[in-house]
Design a protein around this motif. Structure first.
Motif, PDB file in Angstrom:
ATOM      1  N   ILE A   1      -7.872  -3.478   5.433  1.00 45.38           N
ATOM      2  CA  ILE A   1      -7.344  -2.743   6.585  1.00 45.38           C
ATOM      3  C   ILE A   1      -8.479  -1.869   7.097  1.00 45.38           C
ATOM      4  N   ASP A   2      -8.920  -2.163   8.305  1.00 44.53           N
ATOM      5  CA  ASP A   2     -10.064  -1.448   8.865  1.00 44.53           C
ATOM      6  C   ASP A   2      -9.683  -0.077   9.392  1.00 44.53           C
ATOM      7  N   THR A   3      -8.710  -0.029  10.290  1.00 41.56           N
ATOM      8  CA  THR A   3      -8.348   1.240  10.919  1.00 41.56           C
ATOM      9  C   THR A   3      -6.835   1.419  10.935  1.00 41.56           C
ATOM     10  N   VAL A   4      -6.436   2.682  10.995  1.00 45.07           N
ATOM     11  CA  VAL A   4      -5.028   3.057  11.166  1.00 45.07           C
ATOM     12  C   VAL A   4      -4.985   4.192  12.177  1.00 45.07           C
ATOM     13  N   ASP A   5      -4.196   4.030  13.220  1.00 49.37           N
ATOM     14  CA  ASP A   5      -4.001   5.072  14.221  1.00 49.37           C
ATOM     15  C   ASP A   5      -2.507   5.279  14.446  1.00 49.37           C
ATOM     16  N   THR A   6      -2.129   6.511  14.695  1.00 44.95           N
ATOM     17  CA  THR A   6      -0.735   6.820  14.992  1.00 44.95           C
ATOM     18  C   THR A   6      -0.460   6.554  16.463  1.00 44.95           C
ATOM     19  N   GLU A   7       0.523   5.716  16.736  1.00 40.57           N
ATOM     20  CA  GLU A   7       0.986   5.496  18.110  1.00 40.57           C
ATOM     21  C   GLU A   7       2.079   6.503  18.443  1.00 40.57           C
ATOM     22  N   GLN A   8       2.944   6.764  17.472  1.00 39.19           N
ATOM     23  CA  GLN A   8       4.008   7.769  17.619  1.00 39.19           C
ATOM     24  C   GLN A   8       4.221   8.414  16.264  1.00 39.19           C
ATOM     25  N   ARG A   9       4.078   9.713  16.219  1.00 40.81           N
ATOM     26  CA  ARG A   9       4.268  10.419  14.951  1.00 40.81           C
ATOM     27  C   ARG A   9       5.730  10.321  14.524  1.00 40.81           C
ATOM     28  N   PRO A  10       6.049  10.626  13.270  1.00 35.15           N
ATOM     29  CA  PRO A  10       7.447  10.567  12.846  1.00 35.15           C
ATOM     30  C   PRO A  10       8.337  11.489  13.686  1.00 35.15           C
ATOM     31  N   VAL A  11       9.436  10.914  14.151  1.00 34.79           N
ATOM     32  CA  VAL A  11      10.430  11.666  14.913  1.00 34.79           C
ATOM     33  C   VAL A  11      11.814  11.281  14.405  1.00 34.79           C
TER      34      VAL A  11
ATOM     35  N   GLY B   1       0.800  -1.212   0.000  1.00 38.64           N
ATOM     36  CA  GLY B   1       0.000   0.000   0.000  1.00 38.64           C
ATOM     37  C   GLY B   1       0.834   1.265   0.000  1.00 38.64           C
ATOM     38  N   VAL B   2       1.870   1.288   0.827  1.00 48.50           N
ATOM     39  CA  VAL B   2       2.740   2.474   0.899  1.00 48.50           C
ATOM     40  C   VAL B   2       3.532   2.612  -0.396  1.00 48.50           C
ATOM     41  N   ARG B   3       4.019   1.518  -0.934  1.00 44.26           N
ATOM     42  CA  ARG B   3       4.773   1.555  -2.196  1.00 44.26           C
ATOM     43  C   ARG B   3       3.920   2.160  -3.309  1.00 44.26           C
ATOM     44  N   ALA B   4       2.672   1.726  -3.420  1.00 44.53           N
ATOM     45  CA  ALA B   4       1.783   2.249  -4.453  1.00 44.53           C
ATOM     46  C   ALA B   4       1.495   3.733  -4.248  1.00 44.53           C
ATOM     47  N   ALA B   5       1.325   4.150  -3.014  1.00 44.93           N
ATOM     48  CA  ALA B   5       1.005   5.553  -2.724  1.00 44.93           C
ATOM     49  C   ALA B   5       2.194   6.477  -2.954  1.00 44.93           C
ATOM     50  N   LEU B   6       3.385   6.013  -2.635  1.00 41.89           N
ATOM     51  CA  LEU B   6       4.566   6.874  -2.754  1.00 41.89           C
ATOM     52  C   LEU B   6       5.132   6.892  -4.164  1.00 41.89           C
ATOM     53  N   ALA B   7       4.993   5.804  -4.889  1.00 40.24           N
ATOM     54  CA  ALA B   7       5.433   5.716  -6.292  1.00 40.24           C
ATOM     55  C   ALA B   7       6.801   6.358  -6.520  1.00 40.24           C
TER      56      ALA B   7
ATOM     57  N   ALA C   1       9.057  11.263   5.394  1.00 37.21           N
ATOM     58  CA  ALA C   1       8.305  10.826   6.575  1.00 37.21           C
ATOM     59  C   ALA C   1       6.869  11.361   6.536  1.00 37.21           C
ATOM     60  N   THR C   2       6.706  12.594   6.085  1.00 31.12           N
ATOM     61  CA  THR C   2       5.367  13.188   5.978  1.00 31.12           C
ATOM     62  C   THR C   2       4.541  12.460   4.928  1.00 31.12           C
ATOM     63  N   ARG C   3       5.161  12.158   3.796  1.00 33.67           N
ATOM     64  CA  ARG C   3       4.454  11.433   2.732  1.00 33.67           C
ATOM     65  C   ARG C   3       4.125  10.006   3.163  1.00 33.67           C
ATOM     66  N   ALA C   4       5.050   9.344   3.858  1.00 33.98           N
ATOM     67  CA  ALA C   4       4.801   7.984   4.334  1.00 33.98           C
ATOM     68  C   ALA C   4       3.686   7.981   5.378  1.00 33.98           C
ATOM     69  N   HIS C   5       3.673   8.978   6.253  1.00 30.96           N
ATOM     70  CA  HIS C   5       2.618   9.110   7.269  1.00 30.96           C
ATOM     71  C   HIS C   5       1.246   9.192   6.596  1.00 30.96           C
ATOM     72  N   ALA C   6       1.138  10.043   5.592  1.00 22.16           N
ATOM     73  CA  ALA C   6      -0.127  10.178   4.865  1.00 22.16           C
ATOM     74  C   ALA C   6      -0.485   8.877   4.150  1.00 22.16           C
ATOM     75  N   ALA C   7       0.507   8.201   3.581  1.00 26.51           N
ATOM     76  CA  ALA C   7       0.255   6.949   2.863  1.00 26.51           C
ATOM     77  C   ALA C   7      -0.258   5.859   3.793  1.00 26.51           C
ATOM     78  N   VAL C   8       0.312   5.772   4.984  1.00 22.42           N
ATOM     79  CA  VAL C   8      -0.150   4.760   5.949  1.00 22.42           C
ATOM     80  C   VAL C   8      -1.590   5.068   6.371  1.00 22.42           C
ATOM     81  N   HIS C   9      -1.877   6.318   6.678  1.00 24.47           N
ATOM     82  CA  HIS C   9      -3.236   6.671   7.100  1.00 24.47           C
ATOM     83  C   HIS C   9      -4.255   6.471   5.985  1.00 24.47           C
ATOM     84  N   ALA C  10      -3.824   6.619   4.746  1.00 19.93           N
ATOM     85  CA  ALA C  10      -4.735   6.419   3.611  1.00 19.93           C
ATOM     86  C   ALA C  10      -5.147   4.953   3.460  1.00 19.93           C
ATOM     87  N   LEU C  11      -4.463   4.046   4.146  1.00 21.98           N
ATOM     88  CA  LEU C  11      -4.805   2.623   4.066  1.00 21.98           C
ATOM     89  C   LEU C  11      -6.067   2.272   4.853  1.00 21.98           C
TER      90      LEU C  11
END
Length: 127
Positions: free
Chosen positions: A91-101, A12-18, A71-81
């Protein structure tokens, strides 16, 4: 049986980031291959109905600006799943446990950001 959430997130992330390499291991000489995103399942649990998976996402860039951009683009890609199908997995839900640091990688030729997400899916039946 639980689906392979690590592979689903990679696809999913690979397809979104292209563009950036998206893999499950840090490649040798990562500093020569950036941008790179590494997806790894870190933990998880299930209640016999839903599977909850903790996934770490590492974003590698040549410098701090490139690291933050990726990291910002990957964050958006994961949430888009969330509420989608990726790699054949619902994939039902996606929640951030720790934002990119930023986390030191010990290599002056590369910068790394790490984020952690909680994803849920349902069991499947193989017929």
């Amino acid at each position: 049986m639980w689906p392979d959430m690590e592979l689903a997130v990679i696809k999913g992330v690979r397809a979104a980031l292209a563009g950036p390499r998206v893999t499950d291991e840090v490649p040798a000489k990562v500093e020569t291959l950036v941008p790179v995103v590494v997806v790894q399942v870190a933990n998880g649990a299930d209640d016999h109905i839903s599977d909850t998976v903790i996934v770490d996402i590492e974003s590698f860039g040549a410098d701090r600006a490139a690291m933050w951009d990726l990291a910002t683009r990957a964050h958006a890609a994961v949430h888009a799943l969330a509420a989608t199908m990726a790699g054949g997995v619902v994939i039902d839900t996606v929640d951030t446990e720790q934002r990119p640091v930023p986390v030191s990688y010990g290599n002056p030729g590369v910068r790394r950001a790490v984020a952690t997400y909680r994803l849920t899916t349902r069991g499947r039946t193989d017929t």
